[in-house]
Write a protein that holds these residues in place. Structure first.
Motif, PDB file in Angstrom:
ATOM      1  N   UNK A 152       0.912  -1.235  -0.197  1.00 28.80           N
ATOM      2  CA  UNK A 152       0.009   0.107  -0.039  1.00 28.80           C
ATOM      3  C   UNK A 152       0.790   1.183   0.088  1.00 28.80           C
ATOM      4  N   UNK A 153       1.522   1.660  -1.264  1.00 31.55           N
ATOM      5  CA  UNK A 153       2.363   2.855  -1.299  1.00 31.55           C
ATOM      6  C   UNK A 153       1.752   3.916  -0.703  1.00 31.55           C
ATOM      7  N   UNK A 154       0.572   4.178  -1.085  1.00 29.01           N
ATOM      8  CA  UNK A 154      -0.083   5.399  -0.522  1.00 29.01           C
ATOM      9  C   UNK A 154      -0.550   5.618   1.131  1.00 29.01           C
ATOM     10  N   UNK A 155       0.607   5.173   1.780  1.00 23.29           N
ATOM     11  CA  UNK A 155       0.160   5.201   3.227  1.00 23.29           C
ATOM     12  C   UNK A 155       1.724   5.804   3.912  1.00 23.29           C
ATOM     13  N   UNK A 156       1.428   6.545   5.016  1.00 21.59           N
ATOM     14  CA  UNK A 156       2.461   7.316   5.496  1.00 21.59           C
ATOM     15  C   UNK A 156       2.608   6.367   6.856  1.00 21.59           C
ATOM     16  N   UNK A 157       3.892   5.565   7.034  1.00 22.18           N
ATOM     17  CA  UNK A 157       3.908   4.751   7.872  1.00 22.18           C
ATOM     18  C   UNK A 157       5.163   5.242   9.038  1.00 22.18           C
ATOM     19  N   UNK A 158       5.030   5.204  10.324  1.00 24.78           N
ATOM     20  CA  UNK A 158       5.996   5.601  11.185  1.00 24.78           C
ATOM     21  C   UNK A 158       6.102   4.247  12.227  1.00 24.78           C
ATOM     22  N   UNK A 159       7.323   4.235  12.789  1.00 22.00           N
ATOM     23  CA  UNK A 159       7.549   3.007  13.781  1.00 22.00           C
ATOM     24  C   UNK A 159       7.987   3.814  14.906  1.00 22.00           C
ATOM     25  N   UNK A 160       7.468   3.672  16.162  1.00 21.80           N
ATOM     26  CA  UNK A 160       7.834   4.123  17.396  1.00 21.80           C
ATOM     27  C   UNK A 160       8.073   3.115  18.479  1.00 21.80           C
ATOM     28  N   UNK A 161       9.324   3.510  18.936  1.00 23.81           N
ATOM     29  CA  UNK A 161      10.068   2.265  19.910  1.00 23.81           C
ATOM     30  C   UNK A 161      10.080   2.643  21.307  1.00 23.81           C
ATOM     31  N   UNK A 162       9.258   1.874  22.300  1.00 25.29           N
ATOM     32  CA  UNK A 162       9.190   2.134  23.535  1.00 25.29           C
ATOM     33  C   UNK A 162      10.846   1.985  24.224  1.00 25.29           C
ATOM     34  N   UNK A 163      11.792   1.387  23.452  1.00 24.37           N
ATOM     35  CA  UNK A 163      13.009   1.062  23.892  1.00 24.37           C
ATOM     36  C   UNK A 163      13.977   2.377  24.019  1.00 24.37           C
ATOM     37  N   UNK A 164      13.555   3.334  23.256  1.00 20.78           N
ATOM     38  CA  UNK A 164      14.160   4.506  22.858  1.00 20.78           C
ATOM     39  C   UNK A 164      13.315   5.679  23.531  1.00 20.78           C
ATOM     40  N   UNK A 165      12.091   5.577  23.687  1.00 17.53           N
ATOM     41  CA  UNK A 165      11.294   6.673  24.096  1.00 17.53           C
ATOM     42  C   UNK A 165      10.348   6.316  25.010  1.00 17.53           C
ATOM     43  N   UNK A 166       9.696   7.206  25.879  1.00 16.44           N
ATOM     44  CA  UNK A 166       8.839   6.740  26.914  1.00 16.44           C
ATOM     45  C   UNK A 166       7.303   6.613  26.537  1.00 16.44           C
ATOM     46  N   UNK A 167       6.748   6.222  27.143  1.00 16.46           N
ATOM     47  CA  UNK A 167       5.132   5.743  26.717  1.00 16.46           C
ATOM     48  C   UNK A 167       4.606   7.234  26.607  1.00 16.46           C
ATOM     49  N   UNK A 168       4.754   8.075  27.497  1.00 17.75           N
ATOM     50  CA  UNK A 168       4.265   9.450  27.501  1.00 17.75           C
ATOM     51  C   UNK A 168       4.635  10.108  25.987  1.00 17.75           C
ATOM     52  N   UNK A 169       6.058  10.094  25.481  1.00 20.55           N
ATOM     53  CA  UNK A 169       6.448  10.662  24.375  1.00 20.55           C
ATOM     54  C   UNK A 169       5.603   9.901  23.144  1.00 20.55           C
ATOM     55  N   UNK A 170       5.571   8.514  23.249  1.00 14.14           N
ATOM     56  CA  UNK A 170       4.606   7.871  22.209  1.00 14.14           C
ATOM     57  C   UNK A 170       3.390   8.462  22.380  1.00 14.14           C
ATOM     58  N   UNK A 171       2.447   8.529  23.391  1.00 13.25           N
ATOM     59  CA  UNK A 171       1.212   9.137  23.456  1.00 13.25           C
ATOM     60  C   UNK A 171       1.114  10.612  22.609  1.00 13.25           C
ATOM     61  N   UNK A 172       2.225  11.287  23.090  1.00 11.61           N
ATOM     62  CA  UNK A 172       2.207  12.632  22.446  1.00 11.61           C
ATOM     63  C   UNK A 172       2.264  12.578  20.767  1.00 11.61           C
ATOM     64  N   UNK A 173       3.072  11.691  20.272  1.00  7.00           N
ATOM     65  CA  UNK A 173       3.217  11.595  18.867  1.00  7.00           C
ATOM     66  C   UNK A 173       2.054  10.978  18.296  1.00  7.00           C
ATOM     67  N   UNK A 174       0.906  10.350  18.853  1.00  8.63           N
ATOM     68  CA  UNK A 174       0.060   9.570  18.126  1.00  8.63           C
ATOM     69  C   UNK A 174      -0.877  10.569  17.289  1.00  8.63           C
ATOM     70  N   UNK A 175      -1.287  10.116  16.247  1.00 11.61           N
ATOM     71  CA  UNK A 175      -1.760  10.994  15.033  1.00 11.61           C
ATOM     72  C   UNK A 175      -3.328  10.570  15.162  1.00 11.61           C
ATOM     73  N   UNK A 176      -4.279  11.687  14.884  1.00 13.15           N
ATOM     74  CA  UNK A 176      -5.648  11.271  14.751  1.00 13.15           C
ATOM     75  C   UNK A 176      -6.120  10.336  13.689  1.00 13.15           C
ATOM     76  N   UNK A 177      -6.976   9.793  13.731  1.00  9.98           N
ATOM     77  CA  UNK A 177      -7.620   9.205  12.712  1.00  9.98           C
ATOM     78  C   UNK A 177      -6.829   8.206  11.891  1.00  9.98           C
ATOM     79  N   UNK A 178      -5.677   7.645  12.722  1.00  5.96           N
ATOM     80  CA  UNK A 178      -4.664   6.726  12.123  1.00  5.96           C
ATOM     81  C   UNK A 178      -5.216   5.267  12.434  1.00  5.96           C
ATOM     82  N   UNK A 179      -4.416   4.311  11.667  1.00  2.00           N
ATOM     83  CA  UNK A 179      -4.128   2.984  11.955  1.00  2.00           C
ATOM     84  C   UNK A 179      -3.263   2.618  13.057  1.00  2.00           C
ATOM     85  N   UNK A 180      -3.407   2.267  14.077  1.00  6.13           N
ATOM     86  CA  UNK A 180      -2.462   2.173  15.191  1.00  6.13           C
ATOM     87  C   UNK A 180      -2.109   0.620  15.456  1.00  6.13           C
ATOM     88  N   UNK A 181      -0.823   0.173  15.309  1.00  8.56           N
ATOM     89  CA  UNK A 181      -0.796  -1.324  15.329  1.00  8.56           C
ATOM     90  C   UNK A 181       0.448  -1.483  16.752  1.00  8.56           C
TER      91      UNK A 181
END
Ligand code: B12
Length: 426
Positions: free
Chosen positions: A40-69
């Motif tokens: 699905x090339x027409x998607x914007x994909x980001x990988x966030x890793x809690x081994x490097x950043x905190x859960x708080x930082x992950x939550x701050x970076x969440x995007x609206x209306x996204x698919x979150x895996x």
């Protein structure tokens, strides 16, 4: 454009870091990201890793209306739920996968209907794409890794250099640019405490695929040291031999592999040498003969066989990371002492630097978890805390207590410079 975020949560509050933290890339998520982008090339994909950043930082970076895996493990599940709750409020679709979700999908489906749209059991690449395309069943099973159709995991989804630097910083005496790879999945053993979810049987990637990935890592990223986090590389000697036989003449990075003691013999040592293995992670588990026979780690598994394997490796100048699990059924202070002396003996034979030791955690998905559930009844929850599981287990199956076991965990960890354990700060 559809926004997709693939997340490894931070370990849940209280769980401590160790010498491996932040050193190894989240390969499962990278594999899902790479496959999804290809399909699905027409998607914007980001990988966030809690081994490097905190859960708080992950939550701050969440995007609206996204698919979150989200990749779930028992020690990060509380964090996973926290992220899912916020993601859902922001209008996103939430997908849980990984070993924990794969072990108790029905429970998650039952208790998290409001915040989790789908639970994927097993390998996530195809199901994740299917979900984005509109597949709507809530629990999706995929027990095969589909290696033939998977592209090489693309490390540009993450800041690869940061992991490599962490690896160097956390393993000062190794002094290599190191990273992790995967050559196969699945294990023929059924160890009491193991909760890895995998295919029935063992699946190896083709040697061509492995060497193509190794070439990219060596030539494009200057990688010198590869940790193969697969199960036990010696469990299918034909597949292992064909990997070694097809090794290109111009590639010679160092390998750090996993093998049971049972798989270490003259034939495998010859293959280790040709592969340039300098390090083998060996599950020594216990020094007590009686307890060893309760683990189900192969018919020949015993402390004696482990010592023999480690001596073979030492004679071949191959280092080891021994791993110990304390709190086996009927563990007592005497058997803990035997295991500590056994660990010291191993240290004399092979002057290891890295060591793993933990009290047994009956992770959901393991046989130990099923035994525990039979004893305590299956609680009405999807949230199992590793430290609580550990304590219940020790109370019900061991002849010693939690505090004594922890004292021995620390004594054994003290034998190594790079110590790995799983524990919650009290
Ligand atoms: C390499 C590894 C690590 C590395 C890298 C982690 C990573 N994410 O890759 C490091 C060292 C950092 C690590 C850390 C930890 N790990 Co670890 N790790 C492994 C190991 C050895 C291999 C994982 C791997 O790379 N697999 C290969 C990839 C391709 O597969 P995968 O990650 O499983 O992902 C596939 C599927 O699971 C699924 N999937 C995964 N996530 C998702 C998400 C979605 C949305 C979907 C749809 C599917 C999906 O699809 C993926 C692709 O097919 C496994 C054991 C094993 N053999 O699986 C343990 C394992 C997963 N880890 C474990 C543990 C406990 C931990 C730690 C808590 C240890 C600690 N105290 O630090 C931390 C937790 C870190 C965190 N923040 O959550 C346990 C989990 C036990 C459990 N049942 O919960 C395992 C099973 C080992 C064990 N003890 O038995 N780990």
């Amino acid at each position: 454009m559809l926004e997709i975020q693939l997340i490894q949560p931070e370990k849940s509050p209280g769980y401590t870091n160790n010498s491996r933290t932040g050193c190894y890339v989240p390969l499962g998520l990278l594999s899902i990201a790479t496959y999804t982008k290809q399909q699905l090339p027409d998607t914007n994909i980001e990988v966030l890793d809690g081994e490097l950043i905190t859960n708080k930082e992950i939550i701050e970076q969440l995007k609206p209306n996204a698919v979150i895996g989200i990749d779930t493990k028992t020690p990060n599940y509380a964090s996973a739920v926290e992220i899912a709750r916020v993601a859902k409020e922001m209008g996103s679709k939430v997908v849980f996968g990984g070993v924990y979700a794969s072990a108790i999908p029905e429970k998650i489906d039952l208790y998290r209907q409001d915040i989790v749209n789908h639970v994927v059991v097993g390998f996530g690449e195809r199901p994740f794409v299917d979900i984005i395309k509109g597949r709507d069943d809530r629990v999706i099973h995929n027990s095969e890794p589909n290696f033939d159709e998977l592209p090489i995991p693309d490390r540009s989804f993450i800041d690869f250099e940061r992991y490599i630097q962490n690896f160097q910083q956390n393993h000062k005496t190794w002094d290599y640019r190191g990273t992790n790879i995967f050559t196969h999945m699945g294990c023929k053993y059924k160890c009491l405490f193991c909760s890895r979810s995998g295919p029935k049987g063992v699946r190896y990637k083709t040697p061509q695929m492995v060497w193509q990935e190794v070439r990219t890592l060596v030539e494009h990223h200057g990688i010198e040291y590869l940790v193969d986090f697969s199960d036990t590389i010696t469990q299918d000697m034909t597949a292992f031999r064909s990997l070694v036989d097809s090794k290109p003449d111009d590639l010679n990075p160092i390998f750090h592999i996993f093998s049971t003691a049972e798989g270490i013999n003259h034939e495998s040592i010859e293959l280790f040498k040709r592969l340039n293995v300098k390090h083998v992670f060996v599950g020594a588990e216990t020094g007590d003969y009686r307890l060893a026979s309760k683990i189900s780690k192969g018919a020949s598994f015993s402390p004696e066989r482990t010592l023999e394997a480690i001596t073979f490796l030492s004679d071949a100048q191959i280092g080891i990371t021994p791993s110990f699990v304390l709190g086996l059924p009927d563990e007592s202070e005497d058997s803990l002492d035997t295991t500590y002396n056994f660990a010291k003996r191993i240290k004399e034979i092979s002057d290891f630097e890295e060591i793993f030791c933990s009290a047994l955690i009956p992770f959901p998905g393991s046989r130990a978890f099923d035994i525990l559930m039979e004893k305590i009844g299956n609680p009405e929850t999807d949230l199992f805390d590793p430290e609580e599981l550990k304590q219940e287990w020790i109370k019900l199956v061991c002849n010693t207590d939690y505090e004594t076991i922890n004292v021995y965990v620390d004594k054994i960890l003290d034998l190594g410079e790079y110590a790995i354990t799983i524990r919650k700060n009290s």
